[in-house]
Design a protein around this motif. Structure first.
Motif, PDB file in Angstrom:
ATOM      1  N   PHE A 257       0.593  -8.615   0.041  1.00 24.51           N
ATOM      2  CA  PHE A 257       0.105  -7.587   0.862  1.00 24.51           C
ATOM      3  C   PHE A 257       1.291  -6.560   0.890  1.00 24.51           C
ATOM      4  O   PHE A 257       2.329  -6.798   1.450  1.00 24.51           O
ATOM      5  CB  PHE A 257      -0.177  -8.330   2.212  1.00 24.51           C
TER       6      PHE A 257
ATOM      7  N   ASN B 248       2.623  -4.423   4.277  1.00 22.66           N
ATOM      8  CA  ASN B 248       2.871  -4.975   5.682  1.00 22.66           C
ATOM      9  C   ASN B 248       4.378  -5.619   5.688  1.00 22.66           C
ATOM     10  O   ASN B 248       4.456  -6.210   6.652  1.00 22.66           O
ATOM     11  CB  ASN B 248       1.831  -6.182   6.010  1.00 22.66           C
TER      12      ASN B 248
ATOM     13  N   LEU C 219      -2.842  -0.795   8.224  1.00 25.82           N
ATOM     14  CA  LEU C 219      -3.489  -1.940   7.582  1.00 25.82           C
ATOM     15  C   LEU C 219      -2.641  -2.283   6.426  1.00 25.82           C
ATOM     16  O   LEU C 219      -2.256  -1.531   5.529  1.00 25.82           O
ATOM     17  CB  LEU C 219      -4.930  -1.468   7.086  1.00 25.82           C
TER      18      LEU C 219
ATOM     19  N   ILE D  12      -4.525  -5.152   0.216  1.00 22.96           N
ATOM     20  CA  ILE D  12      -4.931  -6.364  -0.538  1.00 22.96           C
ATOM     21  C   ILE D  12      -4.518  -6.289  -2.059  1.00 22.96           C
ATOM     22  O   ILE D  12      -5.262  -5.523  -2.654  1.00 22.96           O
ATOM     23  CB  ILE D  12      -6.268  -6.708  -0.244  1.00 22.96           C
TER      24      ILE D  12
ATOM     25  N   LEU E 191      -8.523   1.139   3.641  1.00 18.65           N
ATOM     26  CA  LEU E 191      -8.142  -0.114   3.210  1.00 18.65           C
ATOM     27  C   LEU E 191      -7.860  -0.055   1.661  1.00 18.65           C
ATOM     28  O   LEU E 191      -8.830   0.600   0.869  1.00 18.65           O
ATOM     29  CB  LEU E 191      -9.182  -0.913   3.121  1.00 18.65           C
TER      30      LEU E 191
ATOM     31  N   TYR F  14      -6.625  -1.320  -1.951  1.00 20.58           N
ATOM     32  CA  TYR F  14      -6.633  -2.774  -2.811  1.00 20.58           C
ATOM     33  C   TYR F  14      -5.708  -2.300  -3.971  1.00 20.58           C
ATOM     34  O   TYR F  14      -5.501  -1.399  -4.633  1.00 20.58           O
ATOM     35  CB  TYR F  14      -8.036  -2.795  -3.593  1.00 20.58           C
TER      36      TYR F  14
ATOM     37  N   GLU G 233     -10.761  -5.656   8.389  1.00 20.80           N
ATOM     38  CA  GLU G 233      -9.951  -6.635   8.706  1.00 20.80           C
ATOM     39  C   GLU G 233     -10.427  -8.096   8.363  1.00 20.80           C
ATOM     40  O   GLU G 233      -9.678  -9.115   8.265  1.00 20.80           O
ATOM     41  CB  GLU G 233      -9.694  -6.674  10.525  1.00 20.80           C
TER      42      GLU G 233
ATOM     43  N   ILE H 191      -8.907  -8.579   4.997  1.00 22.70           N
ATOM     44  CA  ILE H 191      -7.527  -8.873   5.081  1.00 22.70           C
ATOM     45  C   ILE H 191      -7.401 -10.238   5.654  1.00 22.70           C
ATOM     46  O   ILE H 191      -6.622 -11.099   4.802  1.00 22.70           O
ATOM     47  CB  ILE H 191      -6.791  -7.812   5.973  1.00 22.70           C
TER      48      ILE H 191
ATOM     49  N   LYS I 275      -5.432 -13.550   3.534  1.00 28.44           N
ATOM     50  CA  LYS I 275      -4.256 -14.007   4.054  1.00 28.44           C
ATOM     51  C   LYS I 275      -4.466 -15.561   4.006  1.00 28.44           C
ATOM     52  O   LYS I 275      -3.574 -16.185   3.635  1.00 28.44           O
ATOM     53  CB  LYS I 275      -3.997 -13.492   5.258  1.00 28.44           C
TER      54      LYS I 275
END
Ligand SMILES: [Zn+2]
Length: 181
Positions: free
Chosen positions: A6, A9, A28, A31, A85, A87, A170, A173, A177
């Motif tokens: 990620f 983050n 956000l 990914i 989002l 990727y 979300e 994600i 995770k």
């Protein structure tokens, strides 16, 4: 090795002020796939014997052919939130494209375009996303290239065209995770 990372983050401190709405909220996370699918499926012996992997490049030497991959980014627009989002996705390139991209990697210019094929299978889709055709567009300043898909009726490409909801983003994600543990 985790399948996903990620890469946005790990920001420290308080959320930053949003450029779109002026509020302070978290971004956000993106990914990222840590390897191409075709690396992940090799056994440990073959990984050591046939493959070379870094954060941005992967080469797999099969007896009959050599496959070359680079890591790029693809953005799905989120229709009902400020953030999109992102990727981190691997794509395969021809030998010529790969060699040119690799040679210019440290001081690359923006706007060069290569033909690539997506080399990760994004789990949300019933039909595999492997081998979907994309344009790979370079960016300057050490940023990874951006992928722009060719027209297709694959659901992933339709999501790229139409955008997704924040709830869907979300969900994806959180699912990644769970798998990256
Ligand atoms: Zn905002």
């Amino acid at each position: 090795m985790a399948i996903f990372d990620f890469f946005r983050n790990r920001r420290k401190g308080a959320p930053s002020k949003c450029a779109k709405c002026g509020e302070f909220h978290d971004k956000l996370p993106a990914i990222g796939f840590t390897t191409p699918f075709y690396y992940e499926v090799l056994n440990e012996t073959d990984k050591a014997r046939m493959a070379t992997l870094s954060e941005d490049f992967c080469v797999i030497e099969h007896e009959e052919q050599t496959d070359r991959f680079i890591r790029a980014t693809l953005t799905l627009q989120v229709n009902d939130a400020c953030e999109d989002l992102d990727y981190g996705i691997w794509v395969s390139l021809s030998e010529k494209s790969y060699d040119e991209y690799a040679a210019e990697f440290k001081n690359n210019t923006a706007g060069k375009t290569y033909f690539g094929r997506i080399s990760n299978d994004i789990p949300e889709y019933a039909t595999s996303t492997l081998e979907l055709h994309v344009q790979v567009i370079t960016k300057s300043g050490g940023l990874r290239p951006e992928l722009v898909p060719y027209e297709s009726d694959h659901p992933f490409i339709l999501d790229w065209q139409n955008g997704i909801t924040i709830a869907e983003a979300e969900k994806r994600i959180n699912r990644c995770k769970d798998q990256s543990g």
